[in-house]
Design a protein around this motif. Sequence first.
Motif, PDB file in Angstrom:
ATOM      1  N   VAL A 222      15.412  10.157  11.551  1.00 22.58           N
ATOM      2  CA  VAL A 222      16.788  10.632  11.621  1.00 22.58           C
ATOM      3  C   VAL A 222      17.662   9.640  12.397  1.00 22.58           C
ATOM      4  O   VAL A 222      18.890   9.744  12.386  1.00 22.58           O
ATOM      5  CB  VAL A 222      16.875  12.015  12.297  1.00 22.58           C
ATOM      6  CG1 VAL A 222      16.093  13.041  11.494  1.00 22.58           C
ATOM      7  CG2 VAL A 222      16.364  11.960  13.735  1.00 22.58           C
ATOM      8  N   LYS A 223      17.015   8.668  13.049  1.00 22.90           N
ATOM      9  CA  LYS A 223      17.769   7.691  13.820  1.00 22.90           C
ATOM     10  C   LYS A 223      16.958   6.402  13.941  1.00 22.90           C
ATOM     11  O   LYS A 223      15.735   6.433  14.028  1.00 22.90           O
ATOM     12  CB  LYS A 223      18.083   8.244  15.218  1.00 22.90           C
ATOM     13  CG  LYS A 223      18.912   7.315  16.083  1.00 22.90           C
ATOM     14  CD  LYS A 223      19.520   8.021  17.296  1.00 22.90           C
ATOM     15  CE  LYS A 223      18.486   8.593  18.232  1.00 22.90           C
ATOM     16  NZ  LYS A 223      19.066   9.128  19.466  1.00 22.90           N
ATOM     17  N   TYR A 224      17.683   5.284  13.927  1.00 23.97           N
ATOM     18  CA  TYR A 224      17.051   3.976  14.118  1.00 23.97           C
ATOM     19  C   TYR A 224      17.729   3.275  15.295  1.00 23.97           C
ATOM     20  O   TYR A 224      18.961   3.293  15.400  1.00 23.97           O
ATOM     21  CB  TYR A 224      17.199   3.114  12.859  1.00 23.97           C
ATOM     22  CG  TYR A 224      16.614   3.756  11.623  1.00 23.97           C
ATOM     23  CD1 TYR A 224      15.263   3.656  11.349  1.00 23.97           C
ATOM     24  CD2 TYR A 224      17.431   4.468  10.747  1.00 23.97           C
ATOM     25  CE1 TYR A 224      14.714   4.248  10.204  1.00 23.97           C
ATOM     26  CE2 TYR A 224      16.903   5.069   9.613  1.00 23.97           C
ATOM     27  CZ  TYR A 224      15.548   4.959   9.350  1.00 23.97           C
ATOM     28  OH  TYR A 224      15.018   5.552   8.228  1.00 23.97           O
ATOM     29  N   ILE A 225      16.946   2.696  16.192  1.00 23.29           N
ATOM     30  CA  ILE A 225      17.538   2.010  17.339  1.00 23.29           C
ATOM     31  C   ILE A 225      17.024   0.583  17.429  1.00 23.29           C
ATOM     32  O   ILE A 225      15.907   0.259  16.960  1.00 23.29           O
ATOM     33  CB  ILE A 225      17.231   2.740  18.657  1.00 23.29           C
ATOM     34  CG1 ILE A 225      15.710   2.724  18.970  1.00 23.29           C
ATOM     35  CG2 ILE A 225      17.758   4.163  18.631  1.00 23.29           C
ATOM     36  CD1 ILE A 225      15.384   3.184  20.375  1.00 23.29           C
ATOM     37  N   ASP A 226      17.838  -0.277  18.016  1.00 21.15           N
ATOM     38  CA  ASP A 226      17.439  -1.652  18.306  1.00 21.15           C
ATOM     39  C   ASP A 226      16.761  -1.641  19.669  1.00 21.15           C
ATOM     40  O   ASP A 226      17.396  -1.328  20.688  1.00 21.15           O
ATOM     41  CB  ASP A 226      18.675  -2.556  18.332  1.00 21.15           C
ATOM     42  CG  ASP A 226      18.322  -4.035  18.544  1.00 21.15           C
ATOM     43  OD1 ASP A 226      17.279  -4.308  19.163  1.00 21.15           O
ATOM     44  OD2 ASP A 226      19.106  -4.895  18.099  1.00 21.15           O
ATOM     45  N   PRO A 227      15.462  -1.954  19.760  1.00 21.21           N
ATOM     46  CA  PRO A 227      14.736  -1.829  21.035  1.00 21.21           C
ATOM     47  C   PRO A 227      15.225  -2.782  22.110  1.00 21.21           C
ATOM     48  O   PRO A 227      14.924  -2.579  23.295  1.00 21.21           O
ATOM     49  CB  PRO A 227      13.293  -2.140  20.654  1.00 21.21           C
ATOM     50  CG  PRO A 227      13.398  -2.963  19.417  1.00 21.21           C
ATOM     51  CD  PRO A 227      14.593  -2.446  18.679  1.00 21.21           C
ATOM     52  N   ARG A 228      16.001  -3.801  21.740  1.00 17.40           N
ATOM     53  CA  ARG A 228      16.473  -4.783  22.716  1.00 17.40           C
ATOM     54  C   ARG A 228      17.881  -4.482  23.215  1.00 17.40           C
ATOM     55  O   ARG A 228      18.334  -5.101  24.188  1.00 17.40           O
ATOM     56  CB  ARG A 228      16.416  -6.187  22.111  1.00 17.40           C
ATOM     57  CG  ARG A 228      15.000  -6.688  21.918  1.00 17.40           C
ATOM     58  CD  ARG A 228      14.920  -7.952  21.092  1.00 17.40           C
ATOM     59  NE  ARG A 228      13.552  -8.442  21.044  1.00 17.40           N
ATOM     60  CZ  ARG A 228      12.614  -7.937  20.249  1.00 17.40           C
ATOM     61  NH1 ARG A 228      12.906  -6.939  19.431  1.00 17.40           N
ATOM     62  NH2 ARG A 228      11.375  -8.430  20.257  1.00 17.40           N
ATOM     63  N   GLN A 229      18.585  -3.559  22.562  1.00 17.07           N
ATOM     64  CA  GLN A 229      19.964  -3.311  22.932  1.00 17.07           C
ATOM     65  C   GLN A 229      20.267  -1.848  23.234  1.00 17.07           C
ATOM     66  O   GLN A 229      21.286  -1.541  23.857  1.00 17.07           O
ATOM     67  CB  GLN A 229      20.894  -3.801  21.809  1.00 17.07           C
ATOM     68  CG  GLN A 229      20.829  -5.306  21.575  1.00 17.07           C
ATOM     69  CD  GLN A 229      21.760  -5.765  20.476  1.00 17.07           C
ATOM     70  OE1 GLN A 229      22.482  -4.971  19.876  1.00 17.07           O
ATOM     71  NE2 GLN A 229      21.751  -7.065  20.181  1.00 17.07           N
ATOM     72  N   GLU A 230      19.435  -0.947  22.777  1.00 15.66           N
ATOM     73  CA  GLU A 230      19.769   0.477  22.949  1.00 15.66           C
ATOM     74  C   GLU A 230      18.765   1.185  23.836  1.00 15.66           C
ATOM     75  O   GLU A 230      17.629   0.787  23.955  1.00 15.66           O
ATOM     76  CB  GLU A 230      19.808   1.157  21.570  1.00 15.66           C
ATOM     77  CG  GLU A 230      20.862   0.572  20.655  1.00 15.66           C
ATOM     78  CD  GLU A 230      20.827   1.204  19.282  1.00 15.66           C
ATOM     79  OE1 GLU A 230      21.165   2.406  19.183  1.00 15.66           O
ATOM     80  OE2 GLU A 230      20.485   0.513  18.318  1.00 15.66           O
TER      81      GLU A 230
END
Length: 230
Positions: A222-230
């Motif tokens: 349901v959600k995708y995040i950038d592990p280096r920025q979020e």
Amino acid sequence: MIYTTEVQHMCPVAKGAYHGPAPIPEEGKWVQAKDIKDISGFTHGIGWCAPQQGACKLTLNVKEGIIEEALVEVLGCSGMTHSAAMASEILIGKTILEALNTDLVCDAINTAMRELFLQIVYGRTQSAFSENGLAVGSSLEDLGKGLRSQVGTMFGTKEKGPRYLEMAEGYCTKMALNENNEVIGYEFVNLGKMMDFIKKGIDANEALEKAKGHYGQWDAAVKYIDPRQE
């Protein structure tokens, strides 16, 4: 040869039968190793530096006492990568005894050499029961087609949870989360494949997309995040 007075005045006593050293398994043969040239084998080992801030995985292919192949993989600090470059040049062509007593610059690499020496001279190699051992170049099979080390880099905090930065598949670009914000998959870029595409003349942005892949329940997130920025 100098003998003490006590030894000089001892009467000689004959030595019994000499049976030699216990045979060790080497490349499908049982060998009574008496000289460095009697040693052959292929094996891996791990070393670490004194402050334990870095580690080295060293792979050696030894034929008749000579190091014919060396793969040096390091993790921990910037200096050890340069040390690994020097070690890859220093090790090849030396006997394992020479290599054991050679300064390989990085303490982690030196320690790895010590551990491998023990494995090899005691017959605890991966090729101990393989007839004729492994061909020179076999260590590259561990790296795969992209010729990159298998590296995992993860970070986590109690406050914000885990972050996937690098997996065996490649550089992690996205993490997939479900409705409970639990990780259910990730997107990665296989950097080896990407560079191969670029070398073939493919545009860098297209090469980036072609080298991407997904793992886990990627499409169900349901959600995708950038592990280096979020």
